[in-house]
Design an enzyme around this catalytic site. Structure first.
Site, PDB file in Angstrom:
ATOM      1  N   ARG A 148     -17.250  39.018 -28.254  1.00 11.23           N
ATOM      2  CA  ARG A 148     -16.586  38.250 -29.220  1.00 11.23           C
ATOM      3  C   ARG A 148     -16.699  38.633 -30.607  1.00 11.23           C
ATOM      4  NH1 ARG A 148     -17.574  35.591 -33.755  1.00 11.23           N
ATOM      5  NH2 ARG A 148     -19.710  35.306 -33.075  1.00 11.23           N
ATOM      6  N   ASP A 149     -17.654  38.731 -31.312  1.00 10.29           N
ATOM      7  CA  ASP A 149     -17.924  39.453 -32.443  1.00 10.29           C
ATOM      8  C   ASP A 149     -17.452  40.700 -32.444  1.00 10.29           C
ATOM      9  OD1 ASP A 149     -19.198  39.713 -35.229  1.00 10.29           O
ATOM     10  OD2 ASP A 149     -20.637  38.332 -34.783  1.00 10.29           O
ATOM     11  N   HIS A 178     -13.992  42.036 -33.523  1.00 10.70           N
ATOM     12  CA  HIS A 178     -13.698  42.342 -34.869  1.00 10.70           C
ATOM     13  C   HIS A 178     -13.579  44.189 -34.757  1.00 10.70           C
ATOM     14  CE1 HIS A 178     -13.552  38.575 -36.715  1.00 10.70           C
ATOM     15  NE2 HIS A 178     -14.654  38.359 -36.159  1.00 10.70           N
ATOM     16  N   SER A 190     -23.508  35.119 -41.261  1.00 10.65           N
ATOM     17  CA  SER A 190     -22.305  35.849 -41.329  1.00 10.65           C
ATOM     18  C   SER A 190     -21.873  37.122 -42.025  1.00 10.65           C
ATOM     19  CB  SER A 190     -21.144  34.974 -41.609  1.00 10.65           C
ATOM     20  OG  SER A 190     -21.295  33.734 -40.956  1.00 10.65           O
ATOM     21  N   HIS A 239     -28.120  33.656 -35.550  1.00  9.97           N
ATOM     22  CA  HIS A 239     -27.304  34.631 -35.545  1.00  9.97           C
ATOM     23  C   HIS A 239     -27.361  35.771 -36.634  1.00  9.97           C
ATOM     24  CE1 HIS A 239     -23.228  36.092 -34.130  1.00  9.97           C
ATOM     25  NE2 HIS A 239     -22.947  36.628 -35.412  1.00  9.97           N
ATOM     26  N   HIS A 294     -26.450  39.459 -38.651  1.00  5.01           N
ATOM     27  CA  HIS A 294     -25.784  40.785 -38.852  1.00  5.01           C
ATOM     28  C   HIS A 294     -26.515  41.549 -39.635  1.00  5.01           C
ATOM     29  CE1 HIS A 294     -21.656  39.932 -37.667  1.00  5.01           C
ATOM     30  NE2 HIS A 294     -21.841  38.687 -37.687  1.00  5.01           N
ATOM     31  N   TYR A 323     -18.004  37.260 -47.526  1.00  3.62           N
ATOM     32  CA  TYR A 323     -17.396  37.472 -46.268  1.00  3.62           C
ATOM     33  C   TYR A 323     -16.260  38.907 -46.337  1.00  3.62           C
ATOM     34  CZ  TYR A 323     -15.898  36.045 -41.669  1.00  3.62           C
ATOM     35  OH  TYR A 323     -15.626  36.192 -40.535  1.00  3.62           O
TER      36      TYR A 323
END
Lengths: 336, 336
Positions: A16-17, A20, A170, A197, A199, A288
């Site tokens: 899913r991630d 990208h 995110s 979650h 990054h 973002y």
């Protein structure tokens, strides 16, 4: 298979991630092979959706190679023990798509909103519960809200019926002490399970995941071989090894997950996951990734450094949709 | 240039630890270009030596493309503010080579021994002090000794005259709490500055570096773009960004160091630095990389998993030179 009690539950987000990272070009074969291998390594949750969630396949977010629902159906048909998760951003994905995902075999949904906008989620969470799905409230860009605001929004998610609430970093912008204070406050004020979650933009995904666990988070996201957006997430197979060294049982077979990373994921990666100038800049600025390209263009036009624009945007706490601010900020910086 | 007081001093090791990653093939041009760029970014120390230190160029450790002393001389002639550091393992490098390095412009030497063998270092440290070099005791494979043993050895290094003593996590095996207890104990028992050198095998290089700083370490090693042995070290440009976010002054120009990473280092890297199955295995087992290939061969011969051999070797706390134990361990495992 004998299942010992797991101390925490890992959700694998590569399908899913990582969407990208592969420009949303996952094929049916890839999704089936990866899901099968992850299931055999005893990964409890595997998320399969376009990077921007159900309905994300679009000109705006990038068209998928294969329809999400087809991928979800195939993954669900493949796994024996793992549960297939889907991501849903209210406004991008629809309730109808959620119904279809559940019908095709999804067992968990993560209803994702900006950290200050939990109030767009109640209908989707209610529907998810009706459908019998395990339901997660997923608060994105968590670094942008002060701790009390995050807690307020997490409590909203809980009040709508979420079984689990996540703080989602995110932009990969949080530092370990910032993760600790966030998870601690959520843990103190909520009764449901707490997740995190990460990054890896600041090379802190593992540190932040351990910080979250230390404060009581029992759900952690990982991306195998770091196959996630930008610099990737907490590297799943490494997380399993570190948890093992810490005496924490993830239930995942270490050798098998290492082999999946090396033999199945590495060949899929369009390029190895490094922390590049761009991903570092985004993490440092806390912005973002949708702002990156526009800022670089504005920087050229005004003959300034794009990093100054991004850092200034970070201070303004911009969110997706406010890309029109870029030129104003650039012009202001150029004057100075 | 106005130099504000630095809170800690970073030593950039890409031109030494990164020697392993490029199979010791650094050219004179590369060393000059990289040194110049790092100096302009205000990096205080730049280490330039074969991966195994002065005299490391050999059939056993790998032959250098260009003689170490030539590279050191060129780097020293290039930099304006930075100091050139060299690595010396007593028994590999000689006192004569150290004299030459000093004559050619090296300003710091790190005298490196296995964590339990500081007692091979006194003559080299004494010579370094005589030569007017800043002198660092560099205790490798620090995860293999209990905390009190590490402190004892660090005190030996201090007693020989070292200005700084490092705990070196050569295998990338330490967890953050293990780093904390080591640095805390060293800080409590020594008067000299304490340093820490990380590897990223468990995705914890940044976490461990921050843990060391929290406990009072004031010297930290970084490798720009992770250009170091195995999974690389703490990524320098990311470390500078994180320190900046934490309000800790490294004195290094963030934008410049990011640009060096992207424009000068990335094109040199033979392949991007990822955490692969092999590097993860070594960090998890806590074994030095020289055991990897031999263990894989023994695993084939006995039809077992090479990871089981490496983990068993880690339990036996093997050190370089004990490679003959591999077959015994493999045979023992095959019997079970």
């Amino acid at each position: 298979m004998i299942m010992t009690k797991r101390d925490l539950l890992i959700t694998e987000v590569a399908l899913r991630d990582g969407s990208h990272a592969v420009n949303h070009q996952f094929t049916l074969d890839q999704v089936v092979n990866v899901s099968k291998a992850l299931d055999e390594a005893n990964v409890p949750y595997i998320e399969v959706t376009h990077g921007d969630g159900l309905g994300g396949s679009s000109l705006q977010f990038g068209l998928s190679h294969t329809n999400d629902l087809e991928l979800i159906e195939a993954a669900a048909a493949t796994v024996k023990n793992a549960k297939i998760s889907v991501l849903l951003l209210p406004g991008v994905g629809t309730k109808e798509e959620l119904k279809q995902a559940a019908k095709l075999g999804a067992k968990m949904v993560r209803v994702a909103t900006h950290v200050t906008e939990a109030d767009v989620a109640p209908q989707h969470i209610a529907l998810a519960k009706e459908l019998g799905l395990e339901t997660v409230g997923f608060l994105m860009m968590s670094h942008m809200a002060p701790v009390d605001k995050l807690v307020e929004q997490a409590k909203l998610m809980e009040s709508y019926g979420a079984d689990v609430v996540y703080a989602v970093d995110s932009a990969g912008a949080l530092l370990p002490h910032e993760v600790k204070e966030r998870i601690r406050a959520m843990k103190e004020n909520l009764s449901v399970e707490i997740g995190f979650h990460a990054h890896n933009n600041l090379s802190l995904a593992m540190a932040n995941s351990l910080a979250a666990i230390e404060e009581g988070a029992t759900r952690i996201d990982g991306s195998i071989r770091c196959l996630g957006a930008g610099a990737g997430n907490t590297q799943t197979e490494v997380l399993v090894a570190v948890l093992d060294r810490l005496g924490i049982n993830s239930g995942i077979d270490l050798y098998k997950i290492m082999d999946v990373a090396e033999n199945i994921i590495a060949p899929i990666l369009p390029k190895p996951q490094e922390i590049t100038k761009d991903s570092l800049t985004l993490g440092y600025a806390g912005v973002y990734s949708s702002f990156l390209l526009h800022s670089q263009r504005a920087a050229e036009r005004f003959n300034i450094d794009s990093r100054d624009i991004l850092i200034e945007l970070g201070k303004h706490k911009v969110v997706g949709g406010q890309e029109d601010m870029i030129l104003d900020v650039a012009a202001e910086l150029a004057k100075k």
